[in-house]
Design a protein around this motif. Structure first.
Motif, PDB file in Angstrom:
ATOM      1  N   ARG A  56       0.802  -1.215   0.000  1.00  0.00           N
ATOM      2  CA  ARG A  56       0.000   0.000   0.000  1.00  0.00           C
ATOM      3  C   ARG A  56       0.842   1.276   0.000  1.00  0.00           C
ATOM      4  O   ARG A  56       0.457   2.281  -0.595  1.00  0.00           O
ATOM      5  CB  ARG A  56      -0.910  -0.015   1.236  1.00  0.00           C
ATOM      6  N   ALA A  58       3.345   1.916  -1.618  1.00  0.00           N
ATOM      7  CA  ALA A  58       3.794   2.255  -2.976  1.00  0.00           C
ATOM      8  C   ALA A  58       2.838   3.226  -3.653  1.00  0.00           C
ATOM      9  O   ALA A  58       3.153   3.781  -4.696  1.00  0.00           O
ATOM     10  CB  ALA A  58       3.929   0.994  -3.825  1.00  0.00           C
ATOM     11  N   LEU A  59       1.662   3.427  -3.080  1.00  0.00           N
ATOM     12  CA  LEU A  59       0.691   4.325  -3.707  1.00  0.00           C
ATOM     13  C   LEU A  59       0.800   5.764  -3.195  1.00  0.00           C
ATOM     14  O   LEU A  59       0.241   6.672  -3.780  1.00  0.00           O
ATOM     15  CB  LEU A  59      -0.733   3.792  -3.468  1.00  0.00           C
ATOM     16  N   GLN A  60       1.508   5.968  -2.103  1.00  0.00           N
ATOM     17  CA  GLN A  60       1.652   7.308  -1.515  1.00  0.00           C
ATOM     18  C   GLN A  60       2.823   8.046  -2.193  1.00  0.00           C
ATOM     19  O   GLN A  60       3.622   7.445  -2.909  1.00  0.00           O
ATOM     20  CB  GLN A  60       1.898   7.168  -0.007  1.00  0.00           C
TER      21      GLN A  60
END
Lengths: 393, 393
Positions: A56, A58-60
């Motif tokens: 997760r 990796a999406l920020q």
């Protein structure tokens, strides 16, 4: 239609040439097109990313420099091939084309001299020209690499391993000569090394930057050729004096590189199958190269000279007749075959040179056979015409 | 250590300032850090991408303009909000920061005047300054938007919907006034619109570019705020006269945008759950904003004034005392709280302004409460000191 008001654009936009690469990227997806044009890896070489697990975070938003674990991995691999560096010297890029943009911003004002091989990567030429560079020849086989010792360039750009477009791999003497010239004249070296892992024959591949003690340097690599271009991921590593500036330039350009791609690439670099996969890729490319060489012999044996490249993705053809191959391209594309006219890879004003760059990795064997037959036929038809006619074409 | 030779760098590098954004992106990952600094979406808002299916062609090189299906989807959505355009006018970007770099390259030489809101997005200011722009004020509430009719700027940059950093949303009169000024003076408009879908209260959001008939324009949007920043994907759409140049600039910058991200974003845009997911995201952000407003009242009620923003991700605080909040930042980070000093968002030389930008979307409720308490305490401790002391801090 409205008449649009005429905006006042920057001066550098006058130097913005239409890009042959762009035109060609736009047609290669056409069904049935045989492409010898781009440096396109074979789709068979791509890793299987289906069902990929994405953390997760990796999406920020992430750090401009890149993921710490990926930077550490890259630094470790570079040290293993002789280029001493720390993870802090690694900057993850949105593909190595971005490195060219950042380095051009760092060094080039209108009139700045940049030394380049002749021929060299055309999209590097475009960026250097766009920022206003005056291009001078880099000749590693000459004393001081052909650089003007009185007025040394602000930057030297070279692709020593499996050069684009020629496929040439600098031997140890050429690498030494280039490094020595940079050291003696204080010229920063920008070494572009996207093909190093695509080596089919034994040759010297230690980065030239590894030979530098005092000259500033930037070395860059790419995951487009060994993993997948669609991930748009590359990296540069630079002498510590240049790093803070390059990181700021990266942040201003696109904040940071794609984290999903960074995650995928790190997983692939750490994969236990990696060495075996690369061996398969290199073996397949070597077979492709050998097939292409034999097909060239059949179709171009009486039309051109070439060296079989020890690595990389390209054959460089010297036609026996000095045809301007730019004039052949529209007709070739019309007949479903794309290639790169050699003239595009030269810095100066180019007369008809009679050179072509042919990628051997993308087309399948039937396509190679058919595509080379079409190109040979086009060249043959041109040779029938006197040179004066060609100049008008 | 070796002594590195001093390279001759470009003149523009002297204008390359350290980036506060970069510094802050570097600390937000620290365990326990409460970040009011970046425009970080809440991780709860990210779509679930696990087990995502990737078509093999997404791994190959692609067109510089972006995936045709994604461009068509974006064009259809823009037409639906009143901005007439075709898919051919859409350029997919590696995040909308890249649009700022490309537009700056297109318009800005040293000395070129660019009109910007005061305050405005600091990374846009950095890029414009880096290319040598002279910055002039854009004031949509004044006649001709405050632009100098005698010497109009080469470009006007504005964030009309949920402005960064102020959160202000231009009403219809302000949108009309800006459009009219651009038309009358022939000023190209660069409209940056990353927050438009994060609307918590009803307000006018039709792009100002939709009101232009003759002035050239560039409108850009982002998928960072509605999907996920780590995908690094945005887009611009431009008047047809500017598109061929912007596409060439894109190709020179990084060849093309990440195809994996383009695939993921297109799938999300077409997802049947999309409207419901966005409703949940907007509802959650609205609740967060309202919680933040109440917490601000508790901690800053006697210290600052602010407007509750009708959309976007930020509160803009006007402190009652003109403290230079840049001096507060190191101590705040030391105490585990990051924020953006307001001074960074102004174009000119800035005296102590006493402004802060606070992001409300990233921290959880406990973090908001604790973080605002820390900041209020720091501000209170500064107010105790005379202004002369602060200038030295």
């Amino acid at each position: 239609m409205n008449s649009r008001q005429q905006p006042k654009l920057s001066e550098r936009v006058e130097r913005l040439q239409p890009s042959a690469i762009r035109e060609i990227l736009a047609v290669i997806d056409r069904p049935g097109m045989i492409s010898f044009a781009g440096g396109l890896p074979s789709a068979d070489s791509f890793p299987d990313l289906s069902g990929m697990d994405l953390p997760r975070e990796a999406l920020q938003y992430g750090p401009s420099e890149g993921e710490p674990a990926l930077r550490a991995q890259i630094a470790a691999e570079l040290n293993a091939i002789g280029l001493r560096c720390t993870a802090e010297q690694v900057l993850v890029l949105s593909g190595s084309q971005q490195g060219i943009d950042l380095v051009a911003k760092l060094f080039i004002d209108p009139g700045t001299t940049v030394a380049v091989e002749e021929p060299t990567y055309l999209a590097a030429l475009q960026v250097f020209r766009f920022f206003g560079a005056r291009l001078a020849p880099l000749r590693p086989r000459q004393a001081l690499a052909g650089l003007d010792a009185e007025a040394p360039p602000a930057l030297a750009y070279a692709i020593p391993s499996f050069q684009n477009p020629t496929g040439h791999c600098y031997d140890a003497a050429e690498r030494d000569a280039l490094a020595r010239a940079c050291e003696l004249l204080g010229v920063p070296l920008f070494e572009d090394d996207p093909y190093r892992d695509l080596a089919y024959d034994a040759c010297e591949r230690t980065p030239v930057c590894a030979r530098l003690e005092h000259a500033p340097w930037i070395y860059q690599g790419s995951f487009s050729k060994t993993l997948a271009p669609g991930l748009r991921l590359g990296y540069l590593v630079a002498s510590p004096d240049l790093m803070p500036l390059l990181v700021r330039l990266k942040q201003a350009a696109d904040l940071h590189s794609n984290r999903v791609s960074q995650h995928v690439v790190l997983a692939q670099l750490r994969s236990p199958d990696r060495a075996e996969r690369m061996r398969r890729v290199v073996d397949a490319y070597r077979r492709k190269r050998d097939f292409f060489a034999a097909a060239l012999q059949r179709h171009f044996g009486d039309l051109a000279r070439w060296q079989t490249p020890p690595g990389g993705l390209f054959f460089w053809l010297d036609l026996l007749a000095p045809i301007d191959t730019r004039a052949l391209l529209p007709e070739a594309i019309e007949r479903g075959v794309a290639f790169m006219p050699g003239e595009l890879f030269f810095a100066g004003d180019v007369p008809a040179h009679g050179t072509m760059r042919l990628n051997f990795s993308h087309a399948d064997e039937a396509g190679i056979e058919r595509g080379l037959a079409v190109l040979a036929e086009l060249v043959r038809s041109r040779i029938g015409h006197p040179v004066a006619d060609m100049a008008e074409a």
